[in-house]
Scaffold this motif. Sequence first.
Motif, PDB file in Angstrom:
ATOM      1  N   VAL A   1       0.851  -1.190   0.000  1.00  0.00           N
ATOM      2  CA  VAL A   1       0.000   0.000   0.000  1.00  0.00           C
ATOM      3  C   VAL A   1       0.887   1.240   0.000  1.00  0.00           C
ATOM      4  N   THR A   2       0.610   2.158  -0.924  1.00  0.00           N
ATOM      5  CA  THR A   2       1.318   3.438  -0.985  1.00  0.00           C
ATOM      6  C   THR A   2       0.280   4.552  -1.112  1.00  0.00           C
ATOM      7  N   ASN A   3       0.698   5.760  -0.876  1.00  0.00           N
ATOM      8  CA  ASN A   3      -0.266   6.859  -0.983  1.00  0.00           C
ATOM      9  C   ASN A   3      -0.731   7.051  -2.427  1.00  0.00           C
ATOM     10  N   ASP A   4       0.223   7.046  -3.351  1.00  0.00           N
ATOM     11  CA  ASP A   4      -0.075   7.178  -4.774  1.00  0.00           C
ATOM     12  C   ASP A   4       0.338   5.894  -5.490  1.00  0.00           C
TER      13      ASP A   4
ATOM     14  N   SER B   1       1.042  -1.127  -6.690  1.00  0.00           N
ATOM     15  CA  SER B   1       0.612  -0.885  -5.318  1.00  0.00           C
ATOM     16  C   SER B   1      -0.882  -0.597  -5.263  1.00  0.00           C
TER      17      SER B   1
ATOM     18  N   PRO C   1      -3.081   2.296  -4.281  1.00  0.00           N
ATOM     19  CA  PRO C   1      -2.959   3.726  -3.943  1.00  0.00           C
ATOM     20  C   PRO C   1      -4.007   4.102  -2.896  1.00  0.00           C
ATOM     21  N   TYR C   2      -3.556   4.276  -1.658  1.00  0.00           N
ATOM     22  CA  TYR C   2      -4.477   4.454  -0.533  1.00  0.00           C
ATOM     23  C   TYR C   2      -5.225   5.784  -0.589  1.00  0.00           C
ATOM     24  N   SER C   3      -4.727   6.705  -1.380  1.00  0.00           N
ATOM     25  CA  SER C   3      -5.398   8.006  -1.494  1.00  0.00           C
ATOM     26  C   SER C   3      -6.617   7.943  -2.416  1.00  0.00           C
ATOM     27  N   TYR C   4      -6.762   6.854  -3.144  1.00  0.00           N
ATOM     28  CA  TYR C   4      -7.872   6.724  -4.083  1.00  0.00           C
ATOM     29  C   TYR C   4      -9.190   6.429  -3.358  1.00  0.00           C
TER      30      TYR C   4
ATOM     31  N   ASP D   1       8.796   2.445  -7.716  1.00  0.00           N
ATOM     32  CA  ASP D   1       9.192   2.413  -6.306  1.00  0.00           C
ATOM     33  C   ASP D   1      10.528   1.688  -6.212  1.00  0.00           C
TER      34      ASP D   1
ATOM     35  N   LYS E   1       2.134   3.155  -7.504  1.00  0.00           N
ATOM     36  CA  LYS E   1       3.524   2.844  -7.814  1.00  0.00           C
ATOM     37  C   LYS E   1       3.626   1.442  -8.408  1.00  0.00           C
TER      38      LYS E   1
ATOM     39  N   GLU F   1      -7.215  -2.339   3.704  1.00  0.00           N
ATOM     40  CA  GLU F   1      -6.319  -2.683   2.598  1.00  0.00           C
ATOM     41  C   GLU F   1      -6.643  -4.033   1.935  1.00  0.00           C
TER      42      GLU F   1
END
Length: 255
Positions: free
Chosen positions: A46-49, A131, A133-136, A102, A51, A216
């Motif tokens: 898990v990443t913010n954006d 990844s 994208p956790y911001s989505y 990444d 990758k 997640e």
Amino acid sequence: MNPTLFISHGAPNIILSDSKSKRNFQKLGKKLTKPKYIIVISAHYVTNDLKIIDPNANKIMYDFYGFEDELYKVMYEINSDKDLALNLMNKLKDLDITISIDNDRNSYDHGVWNVLSLLYEKLDIPVLQLSIPYSYTPAELINLGEKLKSFKEEALIICSGGVTHNLGDMSYSSTVKTYAKDFNEKIKYIIENAEENSLLNIKSDINFRKNHPSTEHFLPLFIAYGSAINKKGLSVNSEIQYSNISMESFIFDEK
């Protein structure tokens, strides 16, 4: 065209078990046509954006603890591919999807190799891992899946997570917890009937947080759904382990 799979991967030691789920995943692997490459999204990356892991990735990680010693000795050959990775990135960028490499991620988590080792005893297919994208938002994750559809002529898409994932309330009891059973049945109905609005609003379900204290493991399902041309998925495995861990898994666009 290759299908999309959503696999509830369960505990890492499934590969040492003789469970119904293990047998079903092995049978599924024998039915799949060999793709040129595999695009995989795992709950354990898990990443913010958005990758993609290092295109030179060629090893597995043992990102778990407390399991049998045998599990930490498992070897599984797996490789990415630089040209395919760059092509995937460039095409996604052309589709207005922001993505970057990444460089700190150069190995595959157990949500990837654990599943692949059940589907493919020996793997000679490049694996490109994206990844989560956790911001989505859920809608943006579905849109990401929509953008991945264009790769399915060559690639098999595998989304690895869990319909339920509450490790804090699991047990070795044979009695299935009601909140897990009810939620599992609801998700199965939503996916088998392509109820997109229900899927988009699933976090408001009374049982969602009971099954997902963190989100997640559920998020890959949004991407899998979005990448399906025929949005109706077919269940390929139904089992609840450890009283509340659903192994419910789906195939979309089965030939």
